[in-house]
Structures are given as C-alpha cells and as structure tokens.
Design an enzyme around this catalytic site. Structure first.
Site, PDB file in Angstrom:
ATOM      1  N   GLU A  19       0.824  -1.211   0.000  1.00 14.14           N
ATOM      2  CA  GLU A  19       0.000   0.000   0.000  1.00 14.14           C
ATOM      3  C   GLU A  19       0.858   1.261   0.000  1.00 14.14           C
ATOM      4  OE1 GLU A  19      -2.975  -0.343  -0.722  1.00 14.14           O
ATOM      5  OE2 GLU A  19      -3.171  -2.477  -0.304  1.00 14.14           O
ATOM      6  N   HIS A  22       1.462   2.272  -3.604  1.00 14.37           N
ATOM      7  CA  HIS A  22       0.341   3.028  -4.172  1.00 14.37           C
ATOM      8  C   HIS A  22       0.313   4.456  -3.616  1.00 14.37           C
ATOM      9  CE1 HIS A  22      -1.203  -0.509  -6.092  1.00 14.37           C
ATOM     10  NE2 HIS A  22      -1.601  -1.091  -4.978  1.00 14.37           N
TER      11      HIS A  22
END
Length: 363
Positions: A19, A22
C-alpha cells in the site's frame, strides 16, 4: 501466541509495503489520498493528517489506499478535479497501480540485501558420498576431495558445480581438487542421468555423481555483490512463482500444495522460532509471491486494472465503466472462491477428524 504475533507482523509488513507503493506513487503524481488503511473491518485506531486518514483495522488480511475520485462517479469541486485519480492520464494511473507490486519486489530485494550482507551458511565444495557407478569415482576422485576448479573456473561453493556440469553437455570436464595439501587434476566425463526437478518432474541432466560432505562456511557479500545477488534472487523466485502457476494449470503440481492464511501463520510461527533470518527470508519469498500474483490480469487485482489501462493506451479509448464494474464483480467472485478453497485445504491440513469428515462432502 508466537504464531499469531508472527503472522500479524508478517502480513502487516507485506501489506504496508504494497500500500505504501500506491500511496507514494499517488502523492508523487499529485493525486489526493483520502485514506491509508492497514487491515479491513472496524477501526482499531486512526488519525487524520492533512486530508489523509491513517487507519489500523481489526482484520489483518489486506489493506487499501483510497484515492480522491478513484471511482470516477464522485462529484468533486473544480479545485479538486485536477487531483482526482480518474482525471489523470492513463499512463499515470497505470504507474500508481503498478507501484504496489513493485514495492513488494523492492521489499524482497531489501531483505535479501540485508541477509547477504549479514551472511548465510553455504556448502563448501568438499565431496561426500559417491555411488558405486559415479563418474567422479571412476575418474579417481575420493570422499574428502575439495573441488577448487572446473574447466579452469574457480569454485568456492557447492552450488557453483551443477551449472558447469550441465553446460558441459556430456563433454569431458577438467576437475581440480585439493586432497590434503596436494592439488590433483582429473578428467571426468559426466553421465546423462534421470533426476527429478523441484516440481517432481523427471528430466535428463548431466551429473558426475557426487554429493556434498555437508561442511559449511558463512558467506558474506560486499554491498555491490549483495545488491546484484538480491536482484537476481528476486527475479529467480518471481520466475519460479510463474512457472509454478503454469505447472498447476497443467496438472503437474496439485492445487492442494496451495497455502492460505492458516498455513502461512503456521509457517511464520515455525520460522520465527528458527530465528529472525529464516523469518524475514520467508517474508521476502511471500512478498515476491504477492507481487507476482497481484500482476495477474484478473479484475480486482492490480494486474486487472493494469490490463484495462494497457488496452485504453493502445485503443486510445476509455473502457466503459459498466464493463469495468461487471469485470470486477466476476473477479471478486473468482478470488473469493479461491480463498475459500485454500482455507479448506488449510483446515484439512490441521487434521481435525470432525472437520475432515465435513470437508469430505465437498470433495
């Protein structure tokens, strides 16, 4: 308790790395980030910094980064339009999605780099047992000989032997050994033999019929070699993961070799009891698997989004939102069925008789 804690730490780091990829790509690309969540479900703790809410949730089986305008259906004020994910060029959206798996590969490279710098036990090329029909025995080699060179290529560790023998394609191999304090040279003709590969398939390969004596040394690499070896190892395991999936589709590998969260937790617990190095190496392998699998062109996964973006870049046309939504629903069902399958395998591995009796109805 050790198993549970190690499992949560393992998944937490893997999900965080993914994550984070991202998140950083979105920030660098000028896209607004509304939420960074580790875990799903009810919130344990959360804090809002700027426009981003950072959340830790109860179910540690995933995470997500919520981007401004990612669905393309939200009504946004004009000043936020340029920071909307949906309004970004296709290539930028692709890079933001791709950054998740890339960070999983980077995590593996960092772990391997640290381990190679710290040092790993490696077999030295001292000959142990040899079968009676061994080509090496026939050439005059004996147990205890230390192989120092093959075809004038210096040998330091045992795993350097097999590739050179394989490359010989049955031609004579010049073997330099150290016997006591004396160097001796032998000529060995490798034999074409049947051997099983890591997938259990029988294949023909050239061997000289030697096994290691089991003596090891700690191998430490300098920073340059550690980095090169880390990148090479990550690439090697990535290829192996892809080949494994192909072999599973071909029926060579049983799908029952798959492991779900229970199996991962068990292995994580076992590895952490062995020490921090086995544990983080297991983490690196899982991180690579996560990166590779996320690149599969299945809707819901990052690879599904990337696949759509590539189509849009080639055709220069947006894929209708309805098609994307239906594809994601299908992908979600497929993913859910796969998760249920591996969890059933995990439960079966626990070998609890009443549960196994129930699972028989699903076979």
């Amino acid at each position: 308790m050790v198993t549970l804690i190690s499992f949560i730490i393992l998944l937490g780091i893997l999900i965080f790395a993914h994550e984070l990829g991202h998140f950083l790509a979105a920030r660098l690309g000028g896209v607004g980030v509304l939420k960074f969540s580790l875990g799903f479900g009810p919130k344990i703790i959360g804090k809002k910094i700027g426009e981003t809410e950072y959340v830790l949730s109860w179910i540690p089986l995933g995470g997500f980064v919520k981007l401004l305008g990612e669905s393309g259906t939200e009504e946004l004020p004009p000043e936020d339009e340029k920071r909307s994910f949906f309004k970004q060029p296709t290539w930028k959206r692709l890079l933001i999605v791709l950054a998740g798996p890339v960070f999983n590969f980077l995590l593996a490279i960092v772990i391997f780099f640290i381990v190679y710098m710290y040092g790993l036990p490696n077999l030295i090329p001292v000959i142990g047992e040899m079968p009676p029909d061994s080509a090496a025995r026939a050439a005059g080699l004996v147990t205890g000989d230390k192989i120092t060179a093959l075809n004038d290529k210096r040998i330091t560790y045992w795993d350097e032997i097999k590739p050179i023998i394989k490359e010989s394609k049955g031609n004579d191999v010049k073997v330099l050994v150290l016997r006591g304090q004396e160097e001796k040279v032998f000529t060995v003709k490798p034999k074409l033999s049947k051997a099983k590969n890591i997938f259990g398939e029988e294949e023909s390969t050239y061997l000289i019929g030697v096994s290691p004596a089991g003596k090891v040394v700690i191998e430490r690499k300098n920073p340059v070699m550690a980095m090169l070896s880390s990148i090479g190892k990550t690439w090697e395991i990535s290829k192996l993961t892809l080949i494994s999936v192909v072999k599973m589709i071909e029926g060579v590998i049983s799908p029952r070799t798959l492991g779900g969260p229970i199996f991962i937790a068990q292995v994580a617990g076992d590895q952490v009891k062995e020490g921090i190095i086995p544990f983080i190496l297991f983490m690196a392998i899982l991180s690579i698997n996560l990166g590779v699998i996320n690149l599969f062109p299945i809707p819901v996964l990052d690879g599904g989004h990337i696949f759509f973006y590539l189509i849009e870049m080639v055709t220069r046309r947006e894929i209708p939102l309805k098609i994307k939504e239906i594809s994601q629903q299908i992908g979600f069902v497929v993913l859910l069925m796969l998760m249920l399958f591996v969890i059933m395998i995990d439960i079966e591995r626990l070998n609890i008789k009443p549960i196994n009796d129930v699972l028989k109805f699903f076979k």
